[in-house]
Design an enzyme around this catalytic site. Sequence first.
Site, PDB file in Angstrom:
ATOM      1  N   GLY A  56      -9.169  -6.975   7.832  1.00 10.09           N
ATOM      2  CA  GLY A  56      -9.630  -7.617   6.594  1.00 10.09           C
ATOM      3  C   GLY A  56      -9.708  -9.128   6.759  1.00 10.09           C
ATOM      4  N   GLY A  69     -13.032   1.933  11.955  1.00  5.40           N
ATOM      5  CA  GLY A  69     -13.799   2.210  13.170  1.00  5.40           C
ATOM      6  C   GLY A  69     -12.994   1.991  14.429  1.00  5.40           C
ATOM      7  N   GLY A 109      -4.561  -8.550  12.174  1.00  2.00           N
ATOM      8  CA  GLY A 109      -3.270  -8.128  11.634  1.00  2.00           C
ATOM      9  C   GLY A 109      -2.597  -7.185  12.622  1.00  2.00           C
ATOM     10  N   ASP A 140      -1.313 -10.021   3.669  1.00  2.00           N
ATOM     11  CA  ASP A 140      -0.107  -9.225   3.390  1.00  2.00           C
ATOM     12  C   ASP A 140       1.149  -9.854   4.012  1.00  2.00           C
ATOM     13  OD1 ASP A 140      -2.038  -7.523   2.373  1.00  2.00           O
ATOM     14  OD2 ASP A 140      -2.057  -6.231   4.137  1.00  2.00           O
ATOM     15  N   GLY A 189      -1.322  -6.422  -0.898  1.00  2.00           N
ATOM     16  CA  GLY A 189      -0.152  -6.498  -0.021  1.00  2.00           C
ATOM     17  C   GLY A 189       0.038  -5.264   0.818  1.00  2.00           C
ATOM     18  N   ARG A 190      -0.813  -4.266   0.564  1.00  3.07           N
ATOM     19  CA  ARG A 190      -0.702  -2.974   1.248  1.00  3.07           C
ATOM     20  C   ARG A 190       0.715  -2.414   1.084  1.00  3.07           C
ATOM     21  NH1 ARG A 190      -4.952  -1.150   5.050  1.00  3.07           N
ATOM     22  NH2 ARG A 190      -5.592  -3.294   5.270  1.00  3.07           N
ATOM     23  N   ARG A 225      -1.861  -5.240 -21.210  1.00  2.83           N
ATOM     24  CA  ARG A 225      -3.164  -5.360 -20.542  1.00  2.83           C
ATOM     25  C   ARG A 225      -2.935  -5.489 -19.042  1.00  2.83           C
ATOM     26  NH1 ARG A 225      -4.575  -3.999 -24.822  1.00  2.83           N
ATOM     27  NH2 ARG A 225      -6.198  -4.871 -26.177  1.00  2.83           N
ATOM     28  N   HIS A 276      -9.872  -8.541  -4.227  1.00  6.01           N
ATOM     29  CA  HIS A 276     -10.307  -9.319  -3.064  1.00  6.01           C
ATOM     30  C   HIS A 276     -10.444 -10.803  -3.331  1.00  6.01           C
ATOM     31  CE1 HIS A 276     -11.204  -5.188  -1.997  1.00  6.01           C
ATOM     32  NE2 HIS A 276     -11.124  -5.580  -0.738  1.00  6.01           N
TER      33      HIS A 276
HETATM   34  O1  F6P Z   1      -4.663  -5.938   4.579  1.00 10.62           O
HETATM   35  C1  F6P Z   1      -5.351  -6.798   3.729  1.00 10.62           C
HETATM   36  C2  F6P Z   1      -5.805  -6.082   2.496  1.00 10.62           C
HETATM   37  O2  F6P Z   1      -6.466  -7.010   1.655  1.00 10.62           O
HETATM   38  C3  F6P Z   1      -4.709  -5.347   1.739  1.00 10.62           C
HETATM   39  O3  F6P Z   1      -3.911  -6.219   0.974  1.00 10.62           O
HETATM   40  C4  F6P Z   1      -5.526  -4.379   0.932  1.00 10.62           C
HETATM   41  O4  F6P Z   1      -4.764  -3.235   0.590  1.00 10.62           O
HETATM   42  C5  F6P Z   1      -6.641  -4.009   1.883  1.00 10.62           C
HETATM   43  O5  F6P Z   1      -6.743  -5.051   2.828  1.00 10.62           O
HETATM   44  C6  F6P Z   1      -7.990  -3.833   1.227  1.00 10.62           C
HETATM   45  O6  F6P Z   1      -8.905  -3.402   2.180  1.00 10.62           O
HETATM   46  P1  F6P Z   1     -10.472  -3.388   1.957  1.00 10.62           P
HETATM   47  O7  F6P Z   1     -10.994  -4.763   2.236  1.00 10.62           O
HETATM   48  O8  F6P Z   1     -10.974  -2.391   2.934  1.00 10.62           O
HETATM   49  O9  F6P Z   1     -10.741  -2.995   0.527  1.00 10.62           O
END
Ligand code: F6P
Length: 363
Positions: A13, A80, A116, A142, A185-186, A278, A284
Amino acid sequence: MAEKRIGILTSGGDCAGLNAALRAVVHRAIRGYGWRVFGIRDGSMGLMNRPLDYVEFDLSVVSGEMLRLGGTILGTINKGDPFAYPMPDGTKKDRSSEFVEGYQELGLDALIVIGGDGSMRILNKLCKLGNVPMVGIPKTIDNDVAHTDYAIGYVTALSVATEAIDRLAPTAASHHRVMILEVMGRDVGHIALSSGIGGGADVILIPEIPYSLEGIVAKIDDVRSEGRNHALVVVAEGCKTESGKSLTQLQTGGEARYGGIGQYLADKLGGLIEAETRVTVLGHVQRGGTPGMRDRLIASAFGVHAVDLIAQGKVDRMVAWQHGQVVDVPLAEIAGITRGVDPYGTLAHTARGLGIYIGESKA
Ligand code: F6P
């Protein structure tokens, strides 16, 4: 020193600060050592595609604009795996040899990978296959890469999340609401914990610490009994439901990504508290935008150090930031390790000390 040809790619990412690292690598390699630098497009794909997909950098990328530019000018992929590449007919194909052949065709002497922990692991495996000397530069919002205090992109993401809390607070107060902010943050809670402390959250939920709905409700009741009419909750996307279920959403292309814990909590709290709730899912936006100062700084230090390591023949290593210094560690030592929040570390202790509800672990 003989002229070298080095390749550089961004993988996984994107985040803020990648271009600053590219800039530093190009600067150090061309100006410092007189080498040639080849930027591989779209992560490992650039070496797997035929014709090869790359650009030779010149000193034009050394301009200060690269420091300010978000994303990656090389492009990137976060899916991939070349060892199990998804084919259009649904099967998986091992395309690792195409990567190695691409590297050889370009006549490279070493590869710098900005990625990462997942990308670093796969790229290191590919490099071992082809005897490719590799140096890794850690990046991820993350901040879960082992042995480095900071990965590129984390602090900028943190600023975005903190600003989101700053913006939610006044509207929460105006409407007497409980605002839930779901951050990325995964599987780890670094963004949630730090932005929550910095933004003044009342509740911070992270995957590393179990929580209960009763605990959240008790904290919100306390806030109200102390005379405040609103509350702020920050939740990391990787938090599970009380029964231990991860919440994910299918994206285009069929990949699952975390998402939904904020709305889950809102639905549950709806029946338990009086205030309206809410949910904001930050998404992103945390990855984009102009890199903050800390990311520009570590990206620059990482880029220079990565090139110096290749010059010294110290490869199969990852550059890292430890105690205010750039250092390097063996790539083998970071593989398969996820650096989560320490439930008993300084920040968790700080949050508890500030009366923030962060779950049920003992202080
Ligand atoms: O690892 C970075 C990250 O932004 C995570 O925080 C998030 O869960 C994931 O990538 C989102 O991935 P994608 O860009 O495929 O939606």
